[in-house]
Motif scaffolding. Structure first.
Motif, mmCIF file in Angstrom:
data_model
loop_
_atom_site.group_PDB
_atom_site.id
_atom_site.type_symbol
_atom_site.label_atom_id
_atom_site.label_comp_id
_atom_site.label_asym_id
_atom_site.label_seq_id
_atom_site.Cartn_x
_atom_site.Cartn_y
_atom_site.Cartn_z
ATOM 1 N N LYS A 53 0.845 -1.203 0.000
ATOM 2 C CA LYS A 53 0.000 0.000 0.000
ATOM 3 C C LYS A 53 0.879 1.250 0.000
ATOM 4 N N GLU A 54 1.933 1.254 0.809
ATOM 5 C CA GLU A 54 2.841 2.406 0.867
ATOM 6 C C GLU A 54 3.528 2.649 -0.468
ATOM 7 N N GLN A 55 3.810 1.564 -1.198
ATOM 8 C CA GLN A 55 4.454 1.672 -2.509
ATOM 9 C C GLN A 55 3.430 1.988 -3.607
ATOM 10 N N ASN A 56 2.173 2.107 -3.216
ATOM 11 C CA ASN A 56 1.078 2.397 -4.149
ATOM 12 C C ASN A 56 0.837 1.275 -5.153
ATOM 13 N N VAL A 57 1.295 0.063 -4.831
ATOM 14 C CA VAL A 57 0.989 -1.104 -5.656
ATOM 15 C C VAL A 57 -0.471 -1.475 -5.424
ATOM 16 N N ILE A 58 -0.883 -1.483 -4.161
ATOM 17 C CA ILE A 58 -2.296 -1.637 -3.812
ATOM 18 C C ILE A 58 -2.822 -0.230 -3.585
ATOM 19 N N LYS A 59 -3.702 0.209 -4.473
ATOM 20 C CA LYS A 59 -4.217 1.578 -4.382
ATOM 21 C C LYS A 59 -5.394 1.672 -3.428
ATOM 22 N N SER A 60 -6.238 0.650 -3.407
ATOM 23 C CA SER A 60 -7.366 0.633 -2.476
ATOM 24 C C SER A 60 -7.973 -0.757 -2.460
ATOM 25 N N ILE A 61 -8.744 -1.006 -1.452
ATOM 26 C CA ILE A 61 -9.509 -2.250 -1.357
ATOM 27 C C ILE A 61 -10.962 -1.828 -1.264
ATOM 28 N N ARG A 62 -11.770 -2.314 -2.200
ATOM 29 C CA ARG A 62 -13.142 -1.844 -2.323
ATOM 30 C C ARG A 62 -14.150 -2.973 -2.222
ATOM 31 N N ALA A 63 -15.365 -2.570 -1.878
ATOM 32 C CA ALA A 63 -16.474 -3.513 -1.879
ATOM 33 C C ALA A 63 -17.075 -3.566 -3.280
ATOM 34 N N GLU A 64 -17.440 -4.741 -3.726
ATOM 35 C CA GLU A 64 -18.143 -4.874 -4.999
ATOM 36 C C GLU A 64 -19.633 -4.817 -4.695
ATOM 37 N N VAL A 65 -20.263 -3.726 -5.079
ATOM 38 C CA VAL A 65 -21.661 -3.460 -4.748
ATOM 39 C C VAL A 65 -22.541 -3.817 -5.940
ATOM 40 N N ASP A 66 -23.672 -4.450 -5.684
ATOM 41 C CA ASP A 66 -24.659 -4.733 -6.720
ATOM 42 C C ASP A 66 -25.597 -3.536 -6.807
ATOM 43 N N TYR A 67 -25.281 -2.628 -7.721
ATOM 44 C CA TYR A 67 -26.027 -1.377 -7.828
ATOM 45 C C TYR A 67 -27.450 -1.566 -8.337
ATOM 46 N N SER A 68 -27.734 -2.702 -8.935
ATOM 47 C CA SER A 68 -29.105 -2.957 -9.380
ATOM 48 C C SER A 68 -30.054 -3.037 -8.185
ATOM 49 N N LYS A 69 -29.529 -3.353 -7.017
ATOM 50 C CA LYS A 69 -30.350 -3.394 -5.793
ATOM 51 C C LYS A 69 -30.860 -2.002 -5.424
ATOM 52 N N PHE A 70 -30.241 -0.971 -6.010
ATOM 53 C CA PHE A 70 -30.643 0.412 -5.766
ATOM 54 C C PHE A 70 -31.377 1.002 -6.973
ATOM 55 N N GLY A 71 -31.738 0.134 -7.903
ATOM 56 C CA GLY A 71 -32.466 0.586 -9.075
ATOM 57 C C GLY A 71 -31.598 1.196 -10.162
ATOM 58 N N LEU A 72 -30.305 1.014 -10.073
ATOM 59 C CA LEU A 72 -29.395 1.544 -11.093
ATOM 60 C C LEU A 72 -29.139 0.437 -12.119
ATOM 61 N N ASN A 73 -29.890 0.481 -13.209
ATOM 62 C CA ASN A 73 -29.851 -0.591 -14.198
ATOM 63 C C ASN A 73 -29.544 -0.123 -15.617
ATOM 64 N N PHE A 74 -29.461 1.174 -15.826
ATOM 65 C CA PHE A 74 -29.285 1.703 -17.182
ATOM 66 C C PHE A 74 -27.806 1.994 -17.413
ATOM 67 N N LEU A 75 -27.124 1.056 -18.055
ATOM 68 C CA LEU A 75 -25.688 1.166 -18.321
ATOM 69 C C LEU A 75 -25.493 1.660 -19.752
ATOM 70 N N ALA A 76 -24.751 2.742 -19.904
ATOM 71 C CA ALA A 76 -24.536 3.325 -21.226
ATOM 72 C C ALA A 76 -23.055 3.609 -21.448
ATOM 73 N N VAL A 77 -22.633 3.429 -22.690
ATOM 74 C CA VAL A 77 -21.270 3.748 -23.110
ATOM 75 C C VAL A 77 -21.373 4.890 -24.113
ATOM 76 N N THR A 78 -20.702 5.992 -23.825
ATOM 77 C CA THR A 78 -20.767 7.156 -24.697
ATOM 78 C C THR A 78 -19.379 7.489 -25.222
ATOM 79 N N PHE A 79 -19.296 7.617 -26.547
ATOM 80 C CA PHE A 79 -18.062 7.985 -27.221
ATOM 81 C C PHE A 79 -18.122 9.477 -27.504
#
Length: 162
Positions: A43-69
């Motif tokens: 972590k000090e060497q910035n090899v590990i930048k963070s440790i995060r939770a993988e959240v299922d955002y669909s449980k919050f009604g976030l279902n519209f995934l879009a890719v914009t160029f």
């Protein structure tokens, strides 16, 4: 960085909540504190930048995934200026600057099409944008799963199955 560090990184990329003792057992080190010290150093060497939770955002009604160029209008410092504005978009989960005909790719996750339209209105108000092209994702098979990358190959080290 040695093979033990690489093993630790591989294990954490698959399960960041794995107990220190279990990581140690899989790496051949009996001391959980030694594993903890190695992780702290990574972590000090910035090899590990963070440790995060993988959240299922669909449980919050976030279902519209879009890719914009996005094709930008070229001028001095346009990438710095535009990227700062793009990061303000609601629901943005990825912002990439790329080479070629397109300058930026953004991926957003919103509640619905109407919520995404607000993003489009914002994009169209930006003077730095020449044009956009959006694709709606109908199925997400895998989005940014870096745990599949075998970093040991970069060092030509064979890590046995963990």
């Amino acid at each position: 960085m040695d093979i033990i560090d690489l093993k630790i990184l591989k294990l954490l990329s698959v399960d960041a909540e794995m107990p220190m003792k279990e990581i140690g057992d899989k790496c051949g080190i009996n001391s959980p504190s030694a594993i903890s010290k190695r992780i702290k150093k990574l972590k000090e060497q910035n090899v590990i930048k963070s440790i995060r939770a993988e959240v299922d955002y669909s449980k919050f009604g976030l279902n519209f995934l879009a890719v914009t160029f996005i094709k930008a209008k070229y001028k001095k410092n346009y990438t710095d200026l535009l990227s700062g504005k793009l990061l303000k978009i609601s629901g943005i989960i990825t912002l990439l600057e790329i080479l070629g005909e397109i300058d930026f790719v953004i991926i957003t996750l919103n509640k619905d099409q109407e919520a995404y339209k607000e993003n489009m209105r914002y994009l169209m108000s930006l003077d730095e944008i020449d044009r956009t092209d959006t694709r709606v994702v109908i199925e997400n098979f895998m989005l940014c799963d870096f745990s599949k990358i075998d970093i040991s190959e970069e060092f030509n080290i064979k890590i046995s199955k963990l």
